[in-house]
Scaffold this motif. Structure first.
Motif, mmCIF file in Angstrom:
data_model
loop_
_atom_site.group_PDB
_atom_site.id
_atom_site.type_symbol
_atom_site.label_atom_id
_atom_site.label_comp_id
_atom_site.label_asym_id
_atom_site.label_seq_id
_atom_site.Cartn_x
_atom_site.Cartn_y
_atom_site.Cartn_z
ATOM 1 N N VAL A 78 -1.584 -1.866 1.955
ATOM 2 C CA VAL A 78 -1.366 -0.610 1.005
ATOM 3 C C VAL A 78 -2.532 0.287 1.247
ATOM 4 C CG1 VAL A 78 -1.018 0.202 -1.248
ATOM 5 C CG2 VAL A 78 -0.270 -2.113 -0.972
ATOM 6 N N GLY A 98 -1.379 2.066 4.873
ATOM 7 C CA GLY A 98 -0.800 0.873 4.509
ATOM 8 C C GLY A 98 0.313 0.299 5.546
ATOM 9 N N ASN A 120 3.347 0.093 3.003
ATOM 10 C CA ASN A 120 3.703 1.571 2.984
ATOM 11 C C ASN A 120 4.811 2.141 3.967
ATOM 12 O OD1 ASN A 120 0.836 1.405 1.582
ATOM 13 N ND2 ASN A 120 1.585 3.224 0.632
ATOM 14 N N ARG A 135 -1.223 4.503 -3.564
ATOM 15 C CA ARG A 135 -1.867 3.562 -3.563
ATOM 16 C C ARG A 135 -1.683 2.408 -4.534
ATOM 17 N NH1 ARG A 135 -7.501 5.355 -1.536
ATOM 18 N NH2 ARG A 135 -6.995 7.626 -0.880
ATOM 19 N N GLU A 144 -0.689 -0.813 -5.444
ATOM 20 C CA GLU A 144 -0.255 -2.071 -4.861
ATOM 21 C C GLU A 144 0.848 -2.659 -5.241
ATOM 22 O OE1 GLU A 144 -3.861 -4.377 -4.681
ATOM 23 O OE2 GLU A 144 -4.492 -3.310 -2.706
ATOM 24 N N VAL A 170 3.943 -0.676 -4.379
ATOM 25 C CA VAL A 170 4.656 -0.840 -3.037
ATOM 26 C C VAL A 170 4.972 -2.258 -2.819
ATOM 27 C CG1 VAL A 170 3.574 -0.906 -0.642
ATOM 28 C CG2 VAL A 170 2.796 0.810 -2.338
#
Length: 265
Positions: free
Chosen positions: A175, A188, A191, A215, A217, A220
């Motif tokens: 990420v 990431g 991502n 961002r 986590e 994602v």
């Protein structure tokens, strides 16, 4: 395939241990790669990535070879049956149509798409010739990292053109985050995977860029859990100088069982 590795993650990690910032020696990289292939998470690995100059190595496993445009045909001959893919960078002065010489090689070819005005023309040539793209997503300095908006534009353009792609450099974690040692914000790889699925579903550049910039986590990871293997028809793999770091992240986020560590090298 090991049941430890979901199909959507199979072959996602190309082993680029000899490239910066890993900089492993070639013998070390070969020994480490062979050990990875003996473990329960082996299905997550793609080929070992080497340079043309490394093709004399004593290794009969699958390779992806990084080559210059004018070395491509010689690289195919030197690699022989070990070759799974060729990764070709275009010289600064090369025209987009020069990629056509790669279409007859008979292997998967990933052409690094330049981050300049040639991007659209190169992607058009790749679509017309059946070649794939390679997007540089980082490096040793901050300027080598495309912004989420720039990378989103590349992903959306590739998906719309029907051009599969791989990514390379800077994808050290799952990420998006800021690296504590360098202060550089890095993309990431999860991502990218979720963003690619969004592009395949018709999302505009802005929405794809927002996924790349996230961002979150948990968010994602949840997006990645919902993916189907079809997303890999577009996002083929990414080169990483560390195999352990991506696997650790995937286990921490619940996308791989922590049991993969039991036989880790």
């Amino acid at each position: 395939m090991s049941t430890l590795v979901p199909e959507v993650l199979a072959g996602l990690l190309d082993d680029a241990a000899i490239f910066p910032p890993g900089n492993a020696s070639l013998p070390e990289a070969v020994i480490s790669h062979a050990a990875h292939l003996r473990n329960a998470y082996a299905a997550a690995l793609g080929p070992l990535v080497v340079r043309v100059a490394d093709l004399a190595l004593v290794w009969d496993g699958p390779l992806s070879v990084v080559s210059r445009l004018d070395d491509a045909h010689a690289a195919v001959a030197a690699a022989g049956p070990r070759l799974r893919a060729l990764e070709v960078a275009l010289p600064a002065a090369a025209r987009a149509d020069e990629v056509r010489s790669l279409a007859s090689l008979g292997v998967d070819v990933f052409v690094e798409v330049p981050r300049d005005a040639r991007r659209s023309a190169v992607l058009e040539e790749l679509a017309a010739t059946g070649l794939s793209a390679k997007f540089r997503t980082g490096g040793l300095t901050a300027d080598m990292y495309p912004s989420p908006a720039e990378l989103a534009g590349s992903i959306v353009a590739a998906v719309r053109a029907g051009v599969p792609f791989k990514a390379t450099a800077g994808l050290h974690h799952a990420v998006r985050h800021t690296d504590a040692a360098t202060g550089i914000t890095q993309h990431g790889f999860l991502n990218l995977l979720v963003a690619t699925a969004a592009a395949r579903a018709g999302a505009p550049d802005e929405e794809v860029g927002a996924v790349l910039a996230s961002r979150d986590e948990c968010g994602v990871a949840d997006g990645a859990r919902a993916l189907t293997p079809e997303v890999r028809e577009s996002f083929r793999s990414f080169g990483t100088c560390s195999i352990r770091e991506p696997l650790d992240d995937l286990a921490r986020l619940g996308l791989l069982p922590t049991a993969w560590k039991e036989g880790a090298a």
